[in-house]
Design a protein around this motif. Structure first.
Motif, PDB file in Angstrom:
ATOM      1  N   SER A   1      10.689  34.565  36.693  1.00 16.32           N
ATOM      2  CA  SER A   1      11.537  34.520  37.895  1.00 16.32           C
ATOM      3  C   SER A   1      11.211  35.661  38.860  1.00 16.32           C
ATOM      4  O   SER A   1      11.581  35.612  40.034  1.00 16.32           O
ATOM      5  CB  SER A   1      13.015  34.590  37.504  1.00 16.32           C
TER       6      SER A   1
ATOM      7  N   PRO B   1       4.063  30.903  43.838  1.00 16.47           N
ATOM      8  CA  PRO B   1       3.398  30.169  42.748  1.00 16.47           C
ATOM      9  C   PRO B   1       1.927  30.517  42.587  1.00 16.47           C
ATOM     10  O   PRO B   1       1.362  30.353  41.499  1.00 16.47           O
ATOM     11  CB  PRO B   1       3.569  28.707  43.160  1.00 16.47           C
TER      12      PRO B   1
ATOM     13  N   LYS C   1      11.315  23.357  35.409  1.00 15.11           N
ATOM     14  CA  LYS C   1      11.128  21.910  35.490  1.00 15.11           C
ATOM     15  C   LYS C   1      11.439  21.234  34.169  1.00 15.11           C
ATOM     16  O   LYS C   1      11.852  20.076  34.141  1.00 15.11           O
ATOM     17  CB  LYS C   1       9.693  21.592  35.926  1.00 15.11           C
TER      18      LYS C   1
ATOM     19  N   SER D   1       8.996  27.095  28.314  1.00 17.14           N
ATOM     20  CA  SER D   1      10.215  26.828  29.071  1.00 17.14           C
ATOM     21  C   SER D   1      11.018  25.741  28.354  1.00 17.14           C
ATOM     22  O   SER D   1      10.425  24.819  27.780  1.00 17.14           O
ATOM     23  CB  SER D   1       9.816  26.349  30.473  1.00 17.14           C
TER      24      SER D   1
ATOM     25  N   SER E   1      21.479  30.127  36.862  1.00  7.77           N
ATOM     26  CA  SER E   1      20.596  29.941  38.013  1.00  7.77           C
ATOM     27  C   SER E   1      19.122  29.962  37.605  1.00  7.77           C
ATOM     28  O   SER E   1      18.277  29.331  38.258  1.00  7.77           O
ATOM     29  CB  SER E   1      20.860  31.019  39.066  1.00  7.77           C
ATOM     30  N   LEU E   2      18.796  30.667  36.513  1.00  8.14           N
ATOM     31  CA  LEU E   2      17.417  30.690  36.036  1.00  8.14           C
ATOM     32  C   LEU E   2      16.928  29.301  35.631  1.00  8.14           C
ATOM     33  O   LEU E   2      15.745  28.985  35.771  1.00  8.14           O
ATOM     34  CB  LEU E   2      17.283  31.640  34.846  1.00  8.14           C
TER      35      LEU E   2
ATOM     36  N   THR F   1      15.229  20.806  34.771  1.00  9.25           N
ATOM     37  CA  THR F   1      15.617  19.944  35.888  1.00  9.25           C
ATOM     38  C   THR F   1      15.071  18.532  35.736  1.00  9.25           C
ATOM     39  O   THR F   1      15.686  17.564  36.192  1.00  9.25           O
ATOM     40  CB  THR F   1      15.144  20.533  37.228  1.00  9.25           C
TER      41      THR F   1
ATOM     42  N   LEU G   1      17.491  26.557  37.055  1.00  5.59           N
ATOM     43  CA  LEU G   1      17.151  25.743  38.217  1.00  5.59           C
ATOM     44  C   LEU G   1      15.679  25.887  38.578  1.00  5.59           C
ATOM     45  O   LEU G   1      15.145  25.073  39.344  1.00  5.59           O
ATOM     46  CB  LEU G   1      18.038  26.139  39.398  1.00  5.59           C
ATOM     47  N   GLU G   2      15.034  26.912  38.037  1.00  5.86           N
ATOM     48  CA  GLU G   2      13.609  27.115  38.288  1.00  5.86           C
ATOM     49  C   GLU G   2      12.747  26.505  37.195  1.00  5.86           C
ATOM     50  O   GLU G   2      11.514  26.575  37.261  1.00  5.86           O
ATOM     51  CB  GLU G   2      13.314  28.617  38.391  1.00  5.86           C
TER      52      GLU G   2
ATOM     53  N   LYS H   1       7.802  35.009  42.871  1.00  9.90           N
ATOM     54  CA  LYS H   1       8.287  33.940  43.744  1.00  9.90           C
ATOM     55  C   LYS H   1       7.164  33.091  44.333  1.00  9.90           C
ATOM     56  O   LYS H   1       7.378  31.948  44.717  1.00  9.90           O
ATOM     57  CB  LYS H   1       9.126  34.537  44.889  1.00  9.90           C
TER      58      LYS H   1
ATOM     59  N   LEU I   1      11.867  32.570  31.244  1.00 12.29           N
ATOM     60  CA  LEU I   1      12.398  32.342  32.595  1.00 12.29           C
ATOM     61  C   LEU I   1      12.696  33.663  33.296  1.00 12.29           C
ATOM     62  O   LEU I   1      12.486  33.803  34.507  1.00 12.29           O
ATOM     63  CB  LEU I   1      13.655  31.481  32.529  1.00 12.29           C
TER      64      LEU I   1
ATOM     65  N   LYS J   1       1.100  34.824  40.271  1.00 14.17           N
ATOM     66  CA  LYS J   1       1.928  35.045  39.088  1.00 14.17           C
ATOM     67  C   LYS J   1       1.022  35.140  37.864  1.00 14.17           C
ATOM     68  O   LYS J   1      -0.179  34.827  37.938  1.00 14.17           O
ATOM     69  CB  LYS J   1       2.944  33.922  38.917  1.00 14.17           C
TER      70      LYS J   1
END
Length: 285
Positions: A144, A149, A266, A134, A260-261, A269, A263-264, A147, A140, A152
């Motif tokens: 994505s 955690p 870390k 990432s 928007s991808l 962000t 924002l997922e 959903k 991503l 996955k």
């Protein structure tokens, strides 16, 4: 007396150049070694300096954390990178697109041809998936889809699309994500691997310019980059990312909502990404 449009633009550039001392910073993600980064991108900065009369300098990035932190702080004036970053800058720090790779970018998820247990994305829950670290766009896109955690795939980080493919083929991973075009190159007849999912296409990598670059200069950059001489200045970039195809003009709206991808992620962000994106092969569709 009314100035002709071309003379007005020329005069504006002269006044801007004369009143500006600091050079504009051009950069790209830390996907290359310093040596290769300078080889690919510095000729573009040098060409823009010569063609516009305004100084541009290329800044080589050393880590994803540095790249993301300084991008979010608005420290870059001209950037070339992936569509998720392009759209984030458009929506958050007032960048505008200049030029783009013309091919659409399409991500493909693959598994081994003989593996009957994997036929769709949901079959990857609990399985090993090869992907760059990432905030790589392909990684991503794949993750994505999941959903929950706790439900996955296990992310096996690799560097280079060839290593994603080899990881799946050789059993390191149960599946992997890579550009559709690269999959076609590595396994033309899908003898060793199969496609279990192909994402909808996205616009490709692009140049964006910050609000620090006035519109008149921004349009000058677009014009000279897309000229014959500009395409020559981008020859190493084109060899690396387009197979030699010329870049074309881009508009902001093409990239709407892709960010928007991020924002997922870390690593974005938290401004703490340290893993480079896949760097060895074509990333266009």
């Amino acid at each position: 007396m009314r100035l002709l449009p071309s003379l007005t633009v020329f005069s504006s550039l002269l006044l801007f150049s004369a009143s500006t001392q600091a050079a504009f910073v051009f950069t790209a993600p830390p996907r290359e070694t310093a040596e290769n980064g300078i080889k690919v991108y510095k000729p573009i900065a040098d060409f823009l300096t010569q063609a516009t009369g305004v100084e541009f300098v290329y800044r080589q990035q050393t880590s994803w954390s540095e790249y993301v932190r300084d991008m979010k702080a608005g420290k870059y004036d001209l950037v070339f990178d992936g569509p998720h970053f392009v759209d984030w800058r458009i929506h958050n720090i007032k960048h505008h697109t200049i030029a783009k790779i013309p091919h659409l970018l399409q991500w493909r998820v693959i598994a081994r041809s003989g593996d009957s247990t994997i036929t769709k994305l949901d079959d990857l829950i609990g399985k090993k998936a090869c992907a760059p670290g990432s905030p790589n766009f392909g990684m991503l896109n794949l993750f994505s889809h999941f959903k929950d955690p706790s439900a996955k795939p296990e992310h096996i980080q690799v560097k280079g699309w060839n290593h994603v493919y080899d990881g799946v083929k050789n059993g390191l991973c149960d599946a992997g994500v890579l550009p559709k075009k690269n999959h076609r190159i590595y396994d033309k007849g899908q003898k060793y691997t199969k496609a279990i999912h192909t994402h909808l296409p996205y616009p490709n990598q692009a140049f964006t310019a910050s609000e620090n670059i006035p519109e008149v200069l921004r349009e000058k950059i677009r014009k000279v980059l897309l000229s014959e001489e500009g395409q020559k200045a981008m020859i190493n970039l084109r060899a690396r990312y387009t197979g030699g195809t010329v870049l074309v003009s881009a508009v902001d709206e093409e990239y709407d909502s892709i960010h928007s991808l991020l924002l997922e992620a870390k690593t974005f962000t938290d401004s703490a990404g340290t893993r480079p994106e896949a760097s060895d092969h074509l990333v266009s569709n």
